[in-house]
Design a protein around this motif. Structure first.
Motif, PDB file in Angstrom:
ATOM      1  N   LEU A  96       0.828  -1.197   0.000  1.00 46.10           N
ATOM      2  CA  LEU A  96       0.000   0.000   0.000  1.00 46.10           C
ATOM      3  C   LEU A  96       0.865   1.251   0.000  1.00 46.10           C
ATOM      4  CD1 LEU A  96      -2.709  -0.935   2.656  1.00 46.10           C
ATOM      5  CD2 LEU A  96      -3.124  -0.399   0.263  1.00 46.10           C
ATOM      6  N   PRO A  97       0.523   2.257  -0.804  1.00 44.73           N
ATOM      7  CA  PRO A  97       1.279   3.506  -0.736  1.00 44.73           C
ATOM      8  C   PRO A  97       0.965   4.249   0.560  1.00 44.73           C
ATOM      9  CG  PRO A  97      -0.580   3.756  -2.212  1.00 44.73           C
ATOM     10  CD  PRO A  97      -0.551   2.313  -1.788  1.00 44.73           C
ATOM     11  N   ARG A  98       1.963   4.948   1.070  1.00 41.59           N
ATOM     12  CA  ARG A  98       1.737   5.841   2.204  1.00 41.59           C
ATOM     13  C   ARG A  98       1.260   7.182   1.660  1.00 41.59           C
ATOM     14  NH1 ARG A  98       7.577   5.556   4.413  1.00 41.59           N
ATOM     15  NH2 ARG A  98       7.768   5.703   2.176  1.00 41.59           N
ATOM     16  N   ASN A  99       0.750   8.036   2.503  1.00 37.58           N
ATOM     17  CA  ASN A  99       0.313   9.358   2.040  1.00 37.58           C
ATOM     18  C   ASN A  99       1.429  10.112   1.345  1.00 37.58           C
ATOM     19  OD1 ASN A  99      -2.373   9.383   2.669  1.00 37.58           O
ATOM     20  ND2 ASN A  99      -2.142  10.467   4.580  1.00 37.58           N
ATOM     21  N   SER A 100       2.671   9.902   1.751  1.00 36.12           N
ATOM     22  CA  SER A 100       3.809  10.619   1.164  1.00 36.12           C
ATOM     23  C   SER A 100       4.237  10.045  -0.180  1.00 36.12           C
ATOM     24  CB  SER A 100       4.990  10.602   2.138  1.00 36.12           C
ATOM     25  OG  SER A 100       5.352   9.273   2.457  1.00 36.12           O
ATOM     26  N   ASP A 101       3.742   8.876  -0.567  1.00 33.13           N
ATOM     27  CA  ASP A 101       4.086   8.268  -1.847  1.00 33.13           C
ATOM     28  C   ASP A 101       3.221   8.840  -2.963  1.00 33.13           C
ATOM     29  OD1 ASP A 101       5.912   6.563  -0.622  1.00 33.13           O
ATOM     30  OD2 ASP A 101       4.431   4.961  -0.356  1.00 33.13           O
ATOM     31  N   VAL A 102       3.777   8.905  -4.170  1.00 31.47           N
ATOM     32  CA  VAL A 102       2.973   9.278  -5.323  1.00 31.47           C
ATOM     33  C   VAL A 102       1.851   8.243  -5.438  1.00 31.47           C
ATOM     34  CG1 VAL A 102       2.964   9.537  -7.835  1.00 31.47           C
ATOM     35  CG2 VAL A 102       4.894  10.412  -6.489  1.00 31.47           C
ATOM     36  N   GLY A 103       0.638   8.693  -5.563  1.00 30.28           N
ATOM     37  CA  GLY A 103      -0.516   7.801  -5.576  1.00 30.28           C
ATOM     38  C   GLY A 103      -1.044   7.521  -4.184  1.00 30.28           C
ATOM     39  N   GLY A 104      -0.386   8.063  -3.177  1.00 27.34           N
ATOM     40  CA  GLY A 104      -0.872   7.900  -1.810  1.00 27.34           C
ATOM     41  C   GLY A 104      -2.270   8.492  -1.679  1.00 27.34           C
ATOM     42  N   HIS A 105      -3.019   7.990  -0.758  1.00 26.28           N
ATOM     43  CA  HIS A 105      -4.413   8.410  -0.627  1.00 26.28           C
ATOM     44  C   HIS A 105      -4.934   8.039   0.747  1.00 26.28           C
ATOM     45  CE1 HIS A 105      -4.327   4.266  -2.001  1.00 26.28           C
ATOM     46  NE2 HIS A 105      -5.391   4.110  -1.247  1.00 26.28           N
ATOM     47  N   HIS A 106      -6.084   8.556   1.065  1.00 24.57           N
ATOM     48  CA  HIS A 106      -6.838   8.142   2.245  1.00 24.57           C
ATOM     49  C   HIS A 106      -8.297   8.492   1.998  1.00 24.57           C
ATOM     50  CE1 HIS A 106      -6.049  12.385   3.233  1.00 24.57           C
ATOM     51  NE2 HIS A 106      -7.167  12.336   3.935  1.00 24.57           N
ATOM     52  N   LEU A 107      -9.180   7.848   2.727  1.00 23.03           N
ATOM     53  CA  LEU A 107     -10.604   8.148   2.663  1.00 23.03           C
ATOM     54  C   LEU A 107     -10.982   8.797   3.980  1.00 23.03           C
ATOM     55  CD1 LEU A 107     -11.910   4.713   1.288  1.00 23.03           C
ATOM     56  CD2 LEU A 107     -11.236   6.735  -0.016  1.00 23.03           C
ATOM     57  N   ALA A 108     -11.702   9.909   3.937  1.00 26.38           N
ATOM     58  CA  ALA A 108     -12.077  10.626   5.152  1.00 26.38           C
ATOM     59  C   ALA A 108     -13.586  10.542   5.349  1.00 26.38           C
ATOM     60  CB  ALA A 108     -11.631  12.079   5.067  1.00 26.38           C
ATOM     61  N   PHE A 109     -13.995  10.258   6.571  1.00 24.84           N
ATOM     62  CA  PHE A 109     -15.401  10.137   6.944  1.00 24.84           C
ATOM     63  C   PHE A 109     -15.744  11.210   7.965  1.00 24.84           C
ATOM     64  CE2 PHE A 109     -13.980   6.034   5.496  1.00 24.84           C
ATOM     65  CZ  PHE A 109     -15.017   5.600   4.694  1.00 24.84           C
ATOM     66  N   TYR A 110     -16.813  11.961   7.703  1.00 21.08           N
ATOM     67  CA  TYR A 110     -17.253  12.989   8.645  1.00 21.08           C
ATOM     68  C   TYR A 110     -18.028  12.329   9.782  1.00 21.08           C
ATOM     69  CZ  TYR A 110     -19.034  17.139  10.783  1.00 21.08           C
ATOM     70  OH  TYR A 110     -19.293  18.111  11.707  1.00 21.08           O
ATOM     71  N   VAL A 111     -17.755  12.751  11.027  1.00 26.28           N
ATOM     72  CA  VAL A 111     -18.499  12.287  12.201  1.00 26.28           C
ATOM     73  C   VAL A 111     -18.946  13.499  13.006  1.00 26.28           C
ATOM     74  CG1 VAL A 111     -17.354  10.033  12.351  1.00 26.28           C
ATOM     75  CG2 VAL A 111     -16.384  11.986  13.591  1.00 26.28           C
ATOM     76  N   ASP A 112     -20.075  13.377  13.661  1.00 28.42           N
ATOM     77  CA  ASP A 112     -20.591  14.470  14.485  1.00 28.42           C
ATOM     78  C   ASP A 112     -19.851  14.588  15.806  1.00 28.42           C
ATOM     79  OD1 ASP A 112     -22.643  15.312  12.699  1.00 28.42           O
ATOM     80  OD2 ASP A 112     -23.871  13.621  13.341  1.00 28.42           O
ATOM     81  N   ASP A 113     -19.447  13.448  16.384  1.00 29.94           N
ATOM     82  CA  ASP A 113     -18.816  13.431  17.708  1.00 29.94           C
ATOM     83  C   ASP A 113     -17.501  12.656  17.606  1.00 29.94           C
ATOM     84  OD1 ASP A 113     -18.025  12.750  20.362  1.00 29.94           O
ATOM     85  OD2 ASP A 113     -20.107  12.825  21.051  1.00 29.94           O
ATOM     86  N   MET A 114     -16.404  13.382  17.539  1.00 28.00           N
ATOM     87  CA  MET A 114     -15.093  12.760  17.342  1.00 28.00           C
ATOM     88  C   MET A 114     -14.765  11.791  18.475  1.00 28.00           C
ATOM     89  SD  MET A 114     -12.341  12.399  15.478  1.00 28.00           S
ATOM     90  CE  MET A 114     -12.409  13.729  14.286  1.00 28.00           C
ATOM     91  N   ASP A 115     -14.955  12.198  19.737  1.00 27.48           N
ATOM     92  CA  ASP A 115     -14.597  11.334  20.861  1.00 27.48           C
ATOM     93  C   ASP A 115     -15.378  10.030  20.829  1.00 27.48           C
ATOM     94  OD1 ASP A 115     -12.756  13.213  21.770  1.00 27.48           O
ATOM     95  OD2 ASP A 115     -14.198  14.164  23.121  1.00 27.48           O
ATOM     96  N   ALA A 116     -16.682  10.112  20.571  1.00 26.53           N
ATOM     97  CA  ALA A 116     -17.504   8.904  20.513  1.00 26.53           C
ATOM     98  C   ALA A 116     -17.063   8.000  19.365  1.00 26.53           C
ATOM     99  CB  ALA A 116     -18.988   9.272  20.368  1.00 26.53           C
ATOM    100  N   ALA A 117     -16.716   8.595  18.224  1.00 23.36           N
ATOM    101  CA  ALA A 117     -16.292   7.803  17.061  1.00 23.36           C
ATOM    102  C   ALA A 117     -14.958   7.109  17.328  1.00 23.36           C
ATOM    103  CB  ALA A 117     -16.201   8.695  15.824  1.00 23.36           C
ATOM    104  N   VAL A 118     -14.010   7.818  17.932  1.00 25.63           N
ATOM    105  CA  VAL A 118     -12.710   7.215  18.245  1.00 25.63           C
ATOM    106  C   VAL A 118     -12.888   6.096  19.261  1.00 25.63           C
ATOM    107  CG1 VAL A 118     -10.467   7.640  19.343  1.00 25.63           C
ATOM    108  CG2 VAL A 118     -11.332   9.229  17.608  1.00 25.63           C
ATOM    109  N   ASP A 119     -13.685   6.326  20.310  1.00 25.20           N
ATOM    110  CA  ASP A 119     -13.946   5.281  21.307  1.00 25.20           C
ATOM    111  C   ASP A 119     -14.560   4.049  20.652  1.00 25.20           C
ATOM    112  OD1 ASP A 119     -12.926   6.928  23.286  1.00 25.20           O
ATOM    113  OD2 ASP A 119     -14.903   7.488  24.092  1.00 25.20           O
TER     114      ASP A 119
END
Length: 183
Positions: A96-119
């Motif tokens: 898998l490429p890292r973010n620093s690699d050409v073609g690197g990527h990530h998918l971001a998901f919006y959450v209303d409550d960061m603490d609850a989502a991380v827990d």
């Protein structure tokens, strides 16, 4: 009423991003993670794509003997769809490429409550990278984010900005936002 925003030199008829395609090492396990952990909804699979000529190379820019075992369409909340592939190919790179690699990527998901989502992610055994960070100045002021990893190493991110971000001040057209998709 439909609001259409036209930009000069834009792709004719372009309305927005319909899906993001991602290749995974095991389709069944990846779909289970997206559905059972993140809450995405599975819709349909396409079945196998394999050709004896150069169709795969001409149409998908992959090795002519590459094969797609299957691929699945998923809807993830109020955002773009995911098209999840499982490929095999003689020249396949399984790193898998890292973010620093050409073609690197990530998918971001919006959450209303960061603490609850991380827990929640931690309670499901998901590897969360460090702790959430919040921008306190600049255009992204108000944005809290944290990275986490899918079981196969795909980089994912949670983002939250319940009171918006600083860049929004004075603008009438903002970045697309899953909290209010019609904006």
């Amino acid at each position: 009423m439909t609001h259409t925003h036209t930009i000069n030199n834009a792709l004719p008829g372009m309305r927005g991003m319909q899906h993001i395609g991602i290749t995974v090492p095991n389709l069944t396990e990846a779909v289970a993670f997206f559905v059972e952990v993140l809450g995405c909804e599975p819709y349909f699979t396409f079945g196998e794509f394999r050709f004896d000529d150069d169709w795969m190379e001409r149409h998908l820019n992959v090795h002519p003997r590459a094969a797609i075992r299957d691929f699945q369409m998923l809807r993830c909340g109020n955002g773009t769809n995911l098209e999840v592939f499982e490929y095999s190919a003689p020249d396949q790179n399984r790193r898998l490429p890292r973010n620093s690699d050409v073609g690197g990527h990530h998918l971001a998901f919006y959450v209303d409550d960061m603490d609850a989502a991380v827990d929640y992610l931690k309670s499901r055994g998901v590897h969360v990278l460090d702790t959430p960070s919040t921008f306190t100045d600049g255009p992204a002021r108000g944005l809290t984010w944290v990275y986490f990893l899918a079981p196969w190493g795909l980089q994912l991110e949670l983002v939250s900005f319940p009171r918006g971000m600083a860049y929004e001040q004075g603008l009438t057209r903002l970045l697309w936002d899953p909290r209010s998709p019609g904006r």
